[in-house]
Design a protein around this motif. Structure first.
Motif, PDB file in Angstrom:
ATOM      1  N   CYS A  85       3.557   2.054   4.970  1.00  0.00           N
ATOM      2  CA  CYS A  85       2.609   2.889   4.212  1.00  0.00           C
ATOM      3  C   CYS A  85       1.395   2.043   3.826  1.00  0.00           C
ATOM      4  CB  CYS A  85       3.265   3.480   2.962  1.00  0.00           C
ATOM      5  SG  CYS A  85       3.717   2.290   1.730  1.00  0.00           S
ATOM      6  N   GLU A  86       0.322   2.769   3.447  1.00  0.00           N
ATOM      7  CA  GLU A  86      -0.934   2.088   3.088  1.00  0.00           C
ATOM      8  C   GLU A  86      -0.834   1.448   1.695  1.00  0.00           C
ATOM      9  OE1 GLU A  86      -2.052   3.455   6.622  1.00  0.00           O
ATOM     10  OE2 GLU A  86      -3.277   2.123   5.355  1.00  0.00           O
ATOM     11  N   LYS A  87      -1.719   0.511   1.414  1.00  0.00           N
ATOM     12  CA  LYS A  87      -1.783  -0.123   0.074  1.00  0.00           C
ATOM     13  C   LYS A  87      -2.110   0.917  -1.002  1.00  0.00           C
ATOM     14  CE  LYS A  87      -4.591  -3.684  -0.069  1.00  0.00           C
ATOM     15  NZ  LYS A  87      -5.262  -4.712   0.788  1.00  0.00           N
ATOM     16  N   SER A  88      -2.852   1.972  -0.572  1.00  0.00           N
ATOM     17  CA  SER A  88      -3.287   2.978  -1.567  1.00  0.00           C
ATOM     18  C   SER A  88      -2.085   3.666  -2.227  1.00  0.00           C
ATOM     19  CB  SER A  88      -4.175   4.027  -0.895  1.00  0.00           C
ATOM     20  OG  SER A  88      -3.458   4.639   0.172  1.00  0.00           O
ATOM     21  N   TRP A  89      -0.917   3.656  -1.529  1.00  0.00           N
ATOM     22  CA  TRP A  89       0.285   4.257  -2.119  1.00  0.00           C
ATOM     23  C   TRP A  89       0.662   3.495  -3.390  1.00  0.00           C
ATOM     24  CZ3 TRP A  89       3.504   8.162  -2.648  1.00  0.00           C
ATOM     25  CH2 TRP A  89       4.796   7.951  -3.119  1.00  0.00           C
ATOM     26  N   PHE A  90       0.615   2.193  -3.302  1.00  0.00           N
ATOM     27  CA  PHE A  90       1.000   1.380  -4.458  1.00  0.00           C
ATOM     28  C   PHE A  90      -0.130   1.333  -5.483  1.00  0.00           C
ATOM     29  CE2 PHE A  90       4.788   0.003  -2.436  1.00  0.00           C
ATOM     30  CZ  PHE A  90       4.492  -0.185  -1.093  1.00  0.00           C
ATOM     31  N   GLU A  91      -1.354   1.291  -5.043  1.00  0.00           N
ATOM     32  CA  GLU A  91      -2.482   1.091  -5.981  1.00  0.00           C
ATOM     33  C   GLU A  91      -2.879   2.375  -6.698  1.00  0.00           C
ATOM     34  OE1 GLU A  91      -4.309  -2.537  -3.281  1.00  0.00           O
ATOM     35  OE2 GLU A  91      -5.271  -0.553  -3.261  1.00  0.00           O
TER      36      GLU A  91
END
Ligand SMILES: O=C(O)COP(=O)(O)O
Ligand SMILES: [Mg+2]
Length: 233
Positions: A85-91
């Motif tokens: 998954c993309e970093k945007s999921w966590f951020e």
């Protein structure tokens, strides 16, 4: 079409497929032995909603070719971990979802990627706001919240890409979160204890439930008697 039965990948669900509820999802030694024997000759991938820490406890001794866990978010293969998954999921996205869950006073736990909500399978309407930031996957009465575009089928396709696998995929499952596995499979197998909707779309329903149903399929492949069952186009 002549099938190259050497290039087979069995993608099997865990809960109520490889392992049964009655044994609290601790896999039986008979199933461990058969999967480990099978994985020496063909590819066998465990594809589960569970986290690695629980698989380590429940599936002691199991040595599949790879693990695709947290419902397709993570691949553990060749001593490496791949996060799908993309970093945007966590951020951003997962933070927004947790805010919504806190407002709902929902009970949840967080994996490496995934969010697990117990007992929300039947209250999905309460979770609709979440769909702006992620996707909801149901497994009987539990719900999982995943990054958009992540499911068990996507995880298996990513594994195919990582390994350059070109053969036939045989999916084995029992419930709603296995539709995605069936979507990418050449042959769809439902274990005898699967929910009716899964059995309906399966090419094969095993005689036996849970792990013994998987053993049934692996034995047929190992003895060269599997292909005769279904005409694979
Ligand atoms: O729902 C879970 O956490 C695990 O379930 P599965 O192994 O059937 O995907
Ligand atoms: Mg299952």
């Amino acid at each position: 079409m002549d099938i190259d039965w050497n290039e087979i990948l069995v993608a099997s669900d865990y809960d109520r497929t490889l392992a049964n509820e009655e044994s609290n999802f601790v896999i039986s030694p008979i199933v461990v032995q058969k999967v480990n024997e099978f994985s020496k000759k063909y590819k066998f991938v465990v594809v589960s909603g569970r986290e690695k820490k629980f698989m380590d406890k429940l599936a002691v001794g199991l040595r599949p070719t790879a693990w695709i866990l947290e419902n397709g978010s993570l691949i553990f293969f060749d001593n490496k971990e791949f996060v799908l998954c993309e970093k945007s999921w966590f951020e951003r996205d997962r933070k927004k979802i947790i805010e919504i869950l806190d407002n709902l006073k929902a009970k949840y736990s967080i994996g490496r990627v995934i969010i697990y909500i117990d007992g929300y399978g039947s209250k999905l309407d309460m979770l609709r706001d979440i769909e702006k930031y992620g996707r909801i996957e149901v497994n009987r009465n539990d719900a999982m919240i995943l990054p958009k575009g992540v499911d068990k089928g996507v995880g298996v396709l990513k594994f195919k890409e990582l390994t350059g696998f070109k053969g036939k995929i045989i999916a084995v499952g029992d419930s709603e979160n296995d539709y995605a596995l069936f979507r990418i499979a050449d042959i769809k197998v439902a274990v005898a204890n699967a929910i009716p909707q899964i059995k309906e779309i399966a090419d094969i329903v095993t005689e036996k439930p849970n792990g013994l149903g998987v053993v049934e399929i692996l034995d047929k492949i190992l003895s060269g008697n599997f292909g005769k069952e279904v005409d694979i186009h």
